[in-house]
Scaffold this motif. Structure first.
Motif: not given
Lengths: 106, 262
Positions: A23-25, A3-5, A72, A68-70, A1
């Protein structure tokens, strides 16, 4: 998915410095790792993040395999006028996510 | 050993059992510390701030899945359970819980899959899949800040004892028991990293080493591999027994899901 916040203050005073957090997945696969059978895992990263404030670019990042993953991403900008902040992440394999946040400036 | 000495030894062992209902070496209540307290200031800040905690991404995915219809019965979790913020409050704090149909404790992942297969008529989600972790994280998030509350009765006691036995059993080529690190040396370090007390307060949690969210079973399997023992497969009864023991051992500690760990 995909998703980003994003976290943006709903309102601010004119001229105030506001903090924005995003923050992005995303797996941020480096392209340097191999499977147990020795095959190279192809690179799959976010390459660019941009933030526009009422159409004007206020922040941009180029991302590289060492991130790094996800990821910020937190930054500041000056609240100038009421309007919308638009965030876009673009990456490998057609990855593209856009988020929009409204801000009221008094 | 003479017969008299043997009798004396047995009598002493019985006396020891009588005064110490909990196994010797367990961390006393007043000294219990969450893994959070062993972390750096930066990692704590990452966990404390929901807008920067990457576990939030899974919680939000879980919230979407909670409301999505699935399976042949075309029902969503929310169609039966309503608003998770109300109905799932404090639920995860009492898992693993006894399942009357299986006549053994099941963990939250297994409970969610039982609901999916039995009620939604949908295929079970794979262990450690993004969807199962997301749903588990969303349900467990509703217990954040609440105390772990495992109650043991006659039905669950044998499983708790099996878990405790596994915790104190030396395993693998290194011939180590969990308790040797996590009960006896939790103030020390192993290869530069702090040894914690192994209280599962924040699962499923975001581990920086994993670059993603993972379950308690993933952590336990990693620990077993570290002992150079053969890991049990996901969902194995041995792992669930150990989870039950660890959660019971952390009774009263506050849930932190989604936690962040180094």
């Amino acid at each position: 998915m995909a998703r980003a916040v994003v976290t943006v203050p709903a309102q601010a005073k004119r001229g105030e410095i506001i903090e924005i957090k995003t923050l992005a997945a995303h797996a941020m696969e480096t392209g340097f790792r191999r499977t147990q059978l020795g095959e190279l895992i192809p690179r799959d990263i976010i390459r660019r993040f941009t933030c526009t404030y009422n159409g004007v670019e206020v922040y941009r990042v180029d991302l590289h395999p060492a991130v790094a993953a996800n990821p910020l991403i937190a930054f500041t900008t000056t609240a100038t006028e009421t309007g919308t902040l638009s965030f876009q992440w673009v990456g490998d394999n057609g990855y593209s996510v856009t988020e929009i946040a409204a801000i009221r400036v008094e | 050993m003479t017969a008299r000495a043997a009798r004396l030894f047995l009598a002493l062992s019985a006396a020891r059992l009588f005064v110490e209902p909990a196994a010797a070496g367990e961390v006393p209540l007043s000294e219990r510390r969450s893994g959070y307290e062993f972390m750096s200031r930066e990692t704590r800040a990452m966990q404390d701030d929901d807008t920067g905690n990457p576990g939030t991404l899974w919680v939000l995915d879980g919230e979407a899945l909670w409301k999505r219809k699935a399976g042949a019965s075309d029902r969503a979790c929310s169609d039966c359970h309503g608003d998770a913020r109300e109905s799932m409050k404090a639920v995860a704090a009492r898992y693993p819980a006894f399942d009357p149909a299986l006549r053994r404790p099941v963990n939250l992942e297994q409970r969610i899959n039982a609901c999916r297969v039995g009620r939604q008529k949908a295929p079970a989600l794979a262990y450690e899949s993004r969807d199962l972790l997301a749903l588990t994280a969303y349900v467990t998030r509703q217990s954040r800040g609440l105390p772990i509350n495992i109650t043991i009765d006659a039905r669950t006691r044998p499983f708790l004892e099996a878990g405790r036995e596994a915790f104190f059993r030396r395993q693998g080529q290194l011939n180590l028991a969990c308790a040797q690190c996590h009960d006896d040396h939790w103030s020390g370090k192993l290869a530069g990293s702090p040894i914690t007390q192994a209280h599962p307060t924040g699962y499923p949690l975001y581990r920086l080493e994993w670059q993603g969210l993972g379950s308690l079973e993933r952590r336990l399997r990693g620990c077993l591999t570290g002992l150079r023992a053969e890991s049990y497969p996901y969902g194995a009864p041995e792992l669930v027994d150990l989870e039950l023991y660890l959660m019971w051992r952390a009774n009263g500690m506050r849930m932190e899901t989604p936690a962040v760990r180094p």
